[in-house]
Scaffold this active site. Structure first.
Site, PDB file in Angstrom:
ATOM      1  N   GLU A 142       0.453  -1.841 -17.127  1.00  0.00           N
ATOM      2  CA  GLU A 142      -0.561  -0.817 -16.888  1.00  0.00           C
ATOM      3  C   GLU A 142      -1.818  -1.088 -17.707  1.00  0.00           C
ATOM      4  O   GLU A 142      -2.938  -0.828 -17.258  1.00  0.00           O
ATOM      5  CB  GLU A 142       0.007   0.566 -17.222  1.00  0.00           C
ATOM      6  CG  GLU A 142       1.103   1.039 -16.279  1.00  0.00           C
ATOM      7  CD  GLU A 142       0.637   1.109 -14.838  1.00  0.00           C
ATOM      8  OE1 GLU A 142      -0.418   1.735 -14.589  1.00  0.00           O
ATOM      9  OE2 GLU A 142       1.304   0.521 -13.969  1.00  0.00           O
ATOM     10  N   TRP A 146      -3.726  -3.621 -15.820  1.00  0.00           N
ATOM     11  CA  TRP A 146      -4.466  -2.996 -14.715  1.00  0.00           C
ATOM     12  C   TRP A 146      -5.784  -2.414 -15.229  1.00  0.00           C
ATOM     13  O   TRP A 146      -6.844  -2.554 -14.592  1.00  0.00           O
ATOM     14  CB  TRP A 146      -3.641  -1.874 -14.072  1.00  0.00           C
ATOM     15  CG  TRP A 146      -2.788  -2.303 -12.927  1.00  0.00           C
ATOM     16  CD1 TRP A 146      -1.433  -2.483 -12.922  1.00  0.00           C
ATOM     17  CD2 TRP A 146      -3.230  -2.606 -11.583  1.00  0.00           C
ATOM     18  NE1 TRP A 146      -1.009  -2.874 -11.671  1.00  0.00           N
ATOM     19  CE2 TRP A 146      -2.085  -2.951 -10.834  1.00  0.00           C
ATOM     20  CE3 TRP A 146      -4.473  -2.609 -10.959  1.00  0.00           C
ATOM     21  CZ2 TRP A 146      -2.148  -3.297  -9.490  1.00  0.00           C
ATOM     22  CZ3 TRP A 146      -4.550  -2.960  -9.613  1.00  0.00           C
ATOM     23  CH2 TRP A 146      -3.393  -3.303  -8.897  1.00  0.00           C
ATOM     24  N   TRP A 164     -15.721   7.733   8.004  1.00  0.00           N
ATOM     25  CA  TRP A 164     -15.015   8.798   7.298  1.00  0.00           C
ATOM     26  C   TRP A 164     -15.330  10.158   7.923  1.00  0.00           C
ATOM     27  O   TRP A 164     -16.414  10.385   8.456  1.00  0.00           O
ATOM     28  CB  TRP A 164     -15.418   8.813   5.829  1.00  0.00           C
ATOM     29  CG  TRP A 164     -15.086   7.559   5.072  1.00  0.00           C
ATOM     30  CD1 TRP A 164     -15.957   6.619   4.624  1.00  0.00           C
ATOM     31  CD2 TRP A 164     -13.776   7.112   4.689  1.00  0.00           C
ATOM     32  NE1 TRP A 164     -15.290   5.606   3.974  1.00  0.00           N
ATOM     33  CE2 TRP A 164     -13.950   5.884   3.993  1.00  0.00           C
ATOM     34  CE3 TRP A 164     -12.483   7.615   4.839  1.00  0.00           C
ATOM     35  CZ2 TRP A 164     -12.882   5.157   3.464  1.00  0.00           C
ATOM     36  CZ3 TRP A 164     -11.419   6.903   4.319  1.00  0.00           C
ATOM     37  CH2 TRP A 164     -11.617   5.690   3.637  1.00  0.00           C
ATOM     38  N   ASN A 190      -0.162  10.053 -13.210  1.00  0.00           N
ATOM     39  CA  ASN A 190      -0.636   8.915 -12.426  1.00  0.00           C
ATOM     40  C   ASN A 190      -0.029   8.851 -11.027  1.00  0.00           C
ATOM     41  O   ASN A 190      -0.717   8.540 -10.054  1.00  0.00           O
ATOM     42  CB  ASN A 190      -0.353   7.607 -13.167  1.00  0.00           C
ATOM     43  CG  ASN A 190      -1.005   6.425 -12.462  1.00  0.00           C
ATOM     44  OD1 ASN A 190      -2.203   6.406 -12.274  1.00  0.00           O
ATOM     45  ND2 ASN A 190      -0.197   5.460 -12.052  1.00  0.00           N
ATOM     46  N   TRP A 246     -13.377   8.108  -0.063  1.00  0.00           N
ATOM     47  CA  TRP A 246     -12.908   7.970  -1.441  1.00  0.00           C
ATOM     48  C   TRP A 246     -13.969   8.395  -2.439  1.00  0.00           C
ATOM     49  O   TRP A 246     -13.657   8.815  -3.554  1.00  0.00           O
ATOM     50  CB  TRP A 246     -12.501   6.519  -1.716  1.00  0.00           C
ATOM     51  CG  TRP A 246     -13.557   5.496  -1.432  1.00  0.00           C
ATOM     52  CD1 TRP A 246     -13.764   4.837  -0.245  1.00  0.00           C
ATOM     53  CD2 TRP A 246     -14.575   5.022  -2.330  1.00  0.00           C
ATOM     54  NE1 TRP A 246     -14.840   3.988  -0.355  1.00  0.00           N
ATOM     55  CE2 TRP A 246     -15.358   4.065  -1.618  1.00  0.00           C
ATOM     56  CE3 TRP A 246     -14.890   5.296  -3.655  1.00  0.00           C
ATOM     57  CZ2 TRP A 246     -16.439   3.400  -2.197  1.00  0.00           C
ATOM     58  CZ3 TRP A 246     -15.973   4.632  -4.244  1.00  0.00           C
ATOM     59  CH2 TRP A 246     -16.735   3.702  -3.519  1.00  0.00           C
ATOM     60  N   TRP A 248      -9.324   4.860  -6.957  1.00  0.00           N
ATOM     61  CA  TRP A 248      -9.678   5.457  -5.672  1.00  0.00           C
ATOM     62  C   TRP A 248      -9.882   4.414  -4.589  1.00  0.00           C
ATOM     63  O   TRP A 248      -9.434   4.598  -3.444  1.00  0.00           O
ATOM     64  CB  TRP A 248     -10.936   6.319  -5.836  1.00  0.00           C
ATOM     65  CG  TRP A 248     -10.562   7.721  -6.217  1.00  0.00           C
ATOM     66  CD1 TRP A 248     -10.576   8.274  -7.467  1.00  0.00           C
ATOM     67  CD2 TRP A 248     -10.055   8.720  -5.340  1.00  0.00           C
ATOM     68  NE1 TRP A 248     -10.106   9.557  -7.413  1.00  0.00           N
ATOM     69  CE2 TRP A 248      -9.789   9.858  -6.124  1.00  0.00           C
ATOM     70  CE3 TRP A 248      -9.802   8.772  -3.971  1.00  0.00           C
ATOM     71  CZ2 TRP A 248      -9.271  11.040  -5.581  1.00  0.00           C
ATOM     72  CZ3 TRP A 248      -9.293   9.943  -3.425  1.00  0.00           C
ATOM     73  CH2 TRP A 248      -9.032  11.060  -4.219  1.00  0.00           C
TER      74      TRP A 248
END
Length: 496
Positions: free
Chosen positions: A272, A275, A304, A339, A357, A380
């Protein structure tokens, strides 16, 4: 000789390269923090994080004062005024060198470029990497490009860690007697962050306690929101109260080594952290991510929805999907979201409601106590299928089965949805028929979308992109890359 340390998103005295180097020669040091409420508001950051920032600045002032370093908080109406503010302040408070750790957002990089151009004749300026374990831009493909997919980046990151390790900068020695701490109280809208203790000691205690217990079970417990299975360190990382290298050191101290591969205890949490570094390296390599642009240029043409009512239902936690609603109400009440829940609600907004998003990214930033651009944008765009991922578009979370899997007993749902407290566990994830039969006056909404149909529509949105010619996609890539190169050419060199 006197050195000036400019604190930004690095509110700590331990493992702070700029502070350590500024004090290394025993030179007298002063510190400043420049607050721009307008920029805070323009970046859409939350009132609870502003309160957290104000409290941490006070804690930092106390820590620095014990080292004999005075902290001055300067305020400006617009970030463009920063160079002139510093020129005027330095005229009254002469210093020989300015030390700072690099900030990675495009606005901040442009500001720093302007500062360097304005101040370069007045004093030496030194900029350091206090943001990531490895300097932005130092991990690249064989062709010298930034990785666009996480897995090869992670492999290179781990290889670099094996080869060079990591560095921790010690707390500087006190420069004489302690001074009086500055009293700090930031202006602007604030929401109490009192549930989160402040200061480096509090952050390090939380890290230590997590490594002593939570890190062992993190891989098994991190996905269950009713369990305290995560580190809860992200608010401290977002403000730089604790560094990623300190996190590595805590893992190594607890385990006796650093886990380097899947299956080793502690590796899931280490992954993590990688990331987090990936998204921060991306933000530097691709300035368009700071400009509200999709990582994948061809996805800019996605159609969208403009469903305002659907967005409002999502924001307030009234979608009729219990795990989504509980997550959003938790966010609204506490400024925090687990998360796994972030992934669920992001998938729901983009793949079920087909809303951009960007709307979700902005709403999260306006509420989160740990909001920061790189991780928020990266998460996102990952959820939406527009970001750095190998094959994202067909990933659509089923909110009902996600709830059944990760909140099987409905404990988290009942905590945040009082209208569902009496619903039996076996019906908690699809409570509507039970409510209609047993509580006919209830006000819990019906599901606002049919998930199966919404999923097919989301996939069709991305399939439509495939119908574009390769030339159109390639031209989009070329134009975006040219724009990125232009932005990068205007910015500074890498920090030392």
């Amino acid at each position: 000789m006197r050195h000036l340390v400019w604190f930004r998103a690095d509110l700590r005295v331990a493992d702070n390269p700029a502070l350590y180097e500024a004090t290394a020669d025993g030179v007298k040091v002063s510190a400043i923090y420049i607050d721009c409420l307008k920029q805070w508001q323009q970046h859409g950051r939350s009132p609870i994080q502003r309160d957290f920032l104000s409290r941490h600045l006070q804690a930092l002032s106390t820590e620095l004062a014990a080292l004999g370093i005075p902290l001055t908080v300067l305020t400006i109406d617009d970030s463009s005024q920063t160079p002139e503010l510093l020129v005027n302040w330095l005229a009254d408070h002469p210093h020989d060198a300015l030390y700072a750790n690099r900030e990675i957002g495009l606005d901040e990089r442009r500001r720093d470029k302007a500062v360097q151009q304005r101040l370069k004749e007045l004093l030496e300026i030194r900029v350091f990497n206090g943001d990531c374990v490895f300097k932005h831009g130092s991990l690249t493909t064989q062709s010298g490009d930034m990785y666009k997919v996480f897995t090869p980046f992670a492999k290179t990151w781990l290889a670099q860690l094996r080869a060079t390790g990591y560095r921790l900068h010690p707390v500087p020695k006190a420069q004489g007697s302690a001074v009086t701490a500055t009293s700090i109280e930031l202006t602007g809208e604030r929401v109490s962050s009192a549930a989160w203790p402040v200061g480096e000691l509090a952050a390090r205690d939380r890290l230590r306690l997590f490594c002593e217990s939570g890190v062992y079970d993190y891989g098994d417990q991190r996905d269950y929101p009713a369990i305290n299975g995560t580190s809860s360190l992200s608010p401290y990382l977002a403000l730089g109260v604790i560094s990623p290298s300190q996190c590595l050191a805590a893992i190594e101290q607890q385990l006796g080594h650093l886990p380097m591969s899947r299956g080793e205890q502690g590796f899931v949490w280490l992954n993590e952290l990688i990331w987090r570094e990936f998204y921060r390296h991306l933000l530097v390599a691709f300035p368009r991510l700071s400009m509200n642009r999709a990582f994948k240029p061809d996805t800019e043409s996605l159609q969208w929805s403009q469903d305002k009512a659907g967005f409002e239902a999502w924001c307030s936690g009234h979608t009729g999907f219990p795990i989504v609603d509980a997550a959003m109400r938790c966010l609204n009440a506490t400024g925090w979201m687990h998360n796994r829940l972030r992934m669920i609600v992001a998938s729901f907004l983009t793949k079920d409601l087909h809303l951009s998003w960007r709307q979700g990214e902005d709403y999260f930033m306006s509420r989160l106590i740990d909001g920061e651009l790189a991780a928020n944008n990266g998460g996102w765009q990952w959820a939406a299928g527009t970001g750095a991922d190998a094959a994202p578009y067909f990933r659509v979370f089923n909110p009902t089965t996600q709830g059944e899997r990760f909140d099987a007993e409905g404990d988290f749902i009942r905590q945040w949805l009082p209208e569902l407290v009496e619903v039996p566990t076996k019906r908690i994830h699809t409570p509507h028929d039970w409510l209609d039969n047993n509580q006919p006056g209830h006000d819990y909404p019906k599901p606002i979308v049919d998930h199966k149909r919404a999923r097919l529509h989301a996939i069709a949105m991305f399939d439509a992109l495939k119908d574009q010619s390769d030339n159109i996609k390639n031209n989009a890539d070329v134009q975006t890359n040219k724009q990125s190169e232009l932005w990068l050419a205007q910015l500074d060199q890498e920090p030392v």
